[in-house]
Motif scaffolding. Structure first.
Motif, PDB file in Angstrom:
ATOM      1  N   PRO A 112       0.821  -1.218   0.000  1.00 61.88           N
ATOM      2  CA  PRO A 112       0.000   0.000   0.000  1.00 61.88           C
ATOM      3  C   PRO A 112       0.855   1.268   0.000  1.00 61.88           C
ATOM      4  O   PRO A 112       1.980   1.274   0.521  1.00 61.88           O
ATOM      5  N   HIS A 113       0.296   2.334  -0.557  1.00 60.78           N
ATOM      6  CA  HIS A 113       0.991   3.620  -0.617  1.00 60.78           C
ATOM      7  C   HIS A 113       1.000   4.281   0.753  1.00 60.78           C
ATOM      8  O   HIS A 113       0.136   4.005   1.595  1.00 60.78           O
ATOM      9  N   HIS A 114       1.978   5.181   0.977  1.00 60.39           N
ATOM     10  CA  HIS A 114       2.088   5.787   2.304  1.00 60.39           C
ATOM     11  C   HIS A 114       0.977   6.786   2.621  1.00 60.39           C
ATOM     12  O   HIS A 114       0.900   7.292   3.741  1.00 60.39           O
ATOM     13  N   THR A 115       0.121   7.079   1.643  1.00 57.89           N
ATOM     14  CA  THR A 115      -1.048   7.935   1.922  1.00 57.89           C
ATOM     15  C   THR A 115      -2.260   7.121   2.367  1.00 57.89           C
ATOM     16  O   THR A 115      -3.340   7.685   2.555  1.00 57.89           O
ATOM     17  N   SER A 116      -2.106   5.814   2.532  1.00 57.49           N
ATOM     18  CA  SER A 116      -3.223   4.946   2.926  1.00 57.49           C
ATOM     19  C   SER A 116      -3.755   5.332   4.313  1.00 57.49           C
ATOM     20  O   SER A 116      -3.004   5.786   5.181  1.00 57.49           O
ATOM     21  N   THR A 117      -5.050   5.123   4.514  1.00 54.72           N
ATOM     22  CA  THR A 117      -5.685   5.434   5.789  1.00 54.72           C
ATOM     23  C   THR A 117      -5.593   4.231   6.729  1.00 54.72           C
ATOM     24  O   THR A 117      -5.402   3.098   6.286  1.00 54.72           O
ATOM     25  N   PRO A 118      -5.775   4.454   8.044  1.00 53.22           N
ATOM     26  CA  PRO A 118      -5.763   3.318   8.985  1.00 53.22           C
ATOM     27  C   PRO A 118      -6.795   2.247   8.656  1.00 53.22           C
ATOM     28  O   PRO A 118      -6.521   1.051   8.787  1.00 53.22           O
ATOM     29  N   VAL A 119      -7.999   2.657   8.207  1.00 58.03           N
ATOM     30  CA  VAL A 119      -9.038   1.676   7.886  1.00 58.03           C
ATOM     31  C   VAL A 119      -8.623   0.815   6.701  1.00 58.03           C
ATOM     32  O   VAL A 119      -8.846  -0.398   6.687  1.00 58.03           O
ATOM     33  N   SER A 120      -7.996   1.423   5.696  1.00 60.66           N
ATOM     34  CA  SER A 120      -7.582   0.639   4.521  1.00 60.66           C
ATOM     35  C   SER A 120      -6.478  -0.353   4.875  1.00 60.66           C
ATOM     36  O   SER A 120      -6.361  -1.403   4.256  1.00 60.66           O
TER      37      SER A 120
END
Length: 503
Positions: A272-280
């Motif tokens: 996952p990309h570093h802009t991913s959210t905690p929920v994702s």
């Protein structure tokens, strides 16, 4: 007059029984669905009516009430289209249940407007539930047939459209389907042979793969961190049957299975990309779905540029890294997802990236460096078994190609080491997952090694968790060497991967 058709729903990855009750009576024409359904379920009325009409079943103007029982549990998904349509056809006399299929089979499927039955989420989970609860079989879309056949000992009835369903219920005719053979693609364009130098990082990744240890590579831009991490899947053993089912269950719920990839037959690699959210990353949300850490179960979760991830995301990894499961609690639900993955991370040592280079190219102040590396908390670093520092290759190393071992050769060593662990622990347990009892039993040290280790603990100020991590890594190094005992060189190598830490 009313009829009951059996189906299922799911919370997390666990399925439960749903009774679809259909009642049709005289009165003002109306079609209502009750039982805490989501938007996809409430919209199914128009899909079902149109699908029945285009399949040659003319609905009379009646009052239709559909109840999804148990009514107190919220349900979601379009897979109730098929059981609702079957209930209506049974009540209106369009079909006769001559072989008692309604009481012995679960029905799942989304309907298109022309009556075709389309792919759904969670088919494999429903098949497992049906088998565990003594049902004869499951009627589901043809597109889900391949994943459903992973489960043996239960009838799988694939249907392409409503007419196939009618033929099965009234005539016991099952559509003949040629099972595709899922071939594991052994060809991989990536290979450890492609990577020049960086022998210590390669060795660390081999140890991580052999014992399922977490690893972080800390180095300058262009040192090969990401390139090496992406090649770890080339040295991982294939998934066993149990792991294939577990991974496919999670991907089925997440809706990530396709016709070209109906089964997860090789270790997953999630990046996952570093802009991913905690929920994702963790999972959950309004609709309960697995996150990246669950989709990586059985394989690798790779976080590139680790220090750039939000702190909330990194801290949410604490429990999964320790326990191998993630528990998500909300006001409306509580679920657990499996998260048994190898955590692989890569990061720069400072904002400019050159703090480890001897050339003095780094332009960051000590305050900036401290602030940057403190984005990765001590507790997270403590949960990572192997810490490796990497520097860029010099001109001689770049111009001189020194061939190391290929991924195939490394993979053979990893498979042998895992075979030793399987003999030691049984299935599903590896050195990286050892309990305190296992450590005491399988990681005994000689008096000389204990004295050496005592000095290491004092010098490096190693925590209790760090102590356990070093012993686990030493056990894996010994397994790779084919040694029944942990020798001093194994312990020293394990310690060397703990000294390289940015915290």
């Amino acid at each position: 007059m009313n009829k009951r058709v059996l189906s299922s729903s799911y919370l997390g990855v666990e399925s439960f029984l749903i009774e679809v009750e259909v009642d049709i009576s005289n009165g003002l024409p109306n079609f209502s669905i009750i039982g805490l359904g989501d938007t996809a379920i409430s919209e199914s009325k128009d899909r079902i009516k149109t699908a029945l009409k285009n399949s040659g079943f003319k609905l009379e103007p009646k009052k239709i009430i559909v109840n999804l029982s148990p009514a107190g549990i919220r349900k979601e998904g379009s897979h109730f289209d098929l059981p609702i349509a079957i209930g209506i056809m049974l009540v209106m006399g369009f079909i006769k249940d001559r072989y008692n299929a309604i009481d012995n089979y679960l029905f799942l499927g989304e309907l298109s407007l022309n009556g075709d039955v389309k792919r759904i989420r969670g088919a494999l989970n429903s098949v497992i539930f049906a088998k565990e609860n003594g049902y004869k079989g499951v009627v589901l879309p043809l597109e889900n047939f391949q994943e459903a056949t992973l489960i043996k000992g239960i009838n799988i009835v694939p249907v392409e459209n409503l007419n196939d369903v009618v033929n099965f219920i009234s005539k016991n005719i099952v559509k003949s389907v040629q099972t595709k053979i899922i071939e594991k693609n052994e060809e991989n364009l990536m290979d450890f042979l492609d990577v020049k130098g960086q022998s210590m990082a390669k060795r660390a990744l081999e140890i991580a793969a052999a014992g399922k240890h977490n690893i972080i590579l800390i180095g300058s831009p262009g040192s090969g961190k990401s390139m090496l991490c992406k090649r770890i899947t080339t040295i991982l053993p294939p998934l066993n049957e149990k792991e294939i089912i577990e991974s496919t269950k999670i991907y089925s719920i997440a809706g990530e299975l396709t016709e070209s990839k109906p089964i997860i037959s090789s270790p997953p690699f999630r990046s996952p990309h570093h802009t991913s959210t905690p929920v994702s990353i963790v999972g959950g949300g309004k609709k309960v779905i697995p996150g990246e850490i669950s989709l990586a179960s059985g394989g690798v979760l790779f976080l590139d540029e680790l220090a750039e991830f939000p702190r909330s995301v990194l801290e949410s990894l604490r429990q999964p890294l320790e326990d191998g499961i993630v528990s998500i609690s909300r006001a409306q639900y509580r679920v657990e997802f499996k998260s048994n993955f190898i955590f692989v991370a890569a990061t720069n040592p400072c904002p400019c990236g050159y703090a480890l280079e001897p050339t003095g190219k780094c332009i960051c102040t000590q305050t900036e460096i401290n602030k940057y590396i403190k984005k990765i908390s001590g507790p997270i670093m403590d949960r990572i078994d192997l810490h490796v520092e990497m520097r860029r290759l010099n001109e001689n190393e770049l111009l001189t190609y020194q061939s190391g071992d290929s991924s195939k050769i490394i993979r053979e060593r990893v498979i042998k080491a895992r075979a030793i662990q399987k003999e030691r622990f049984g299935d599903d347990i590896y050195n990286g997952m050892m309990s305190q009892k296992d450590i005491q039993k399988y990681c005994t040290l000689s008096d000389e090694n204990r004295e050496y280790f005592k000095k290491v603990i004092q010098t490096l100020q190693i925590s209790a968790r760090g102590y356990d991590k070093i012993l686990k890594v030493a056990r894996t190094i010994a397994d790779l060497a084919g040694s029944s005992d942990i020798e001093k060189e194994h312990l020293m190598e394990a310690v060397s991967f703990r000294e390289n830490s940015i915290n």
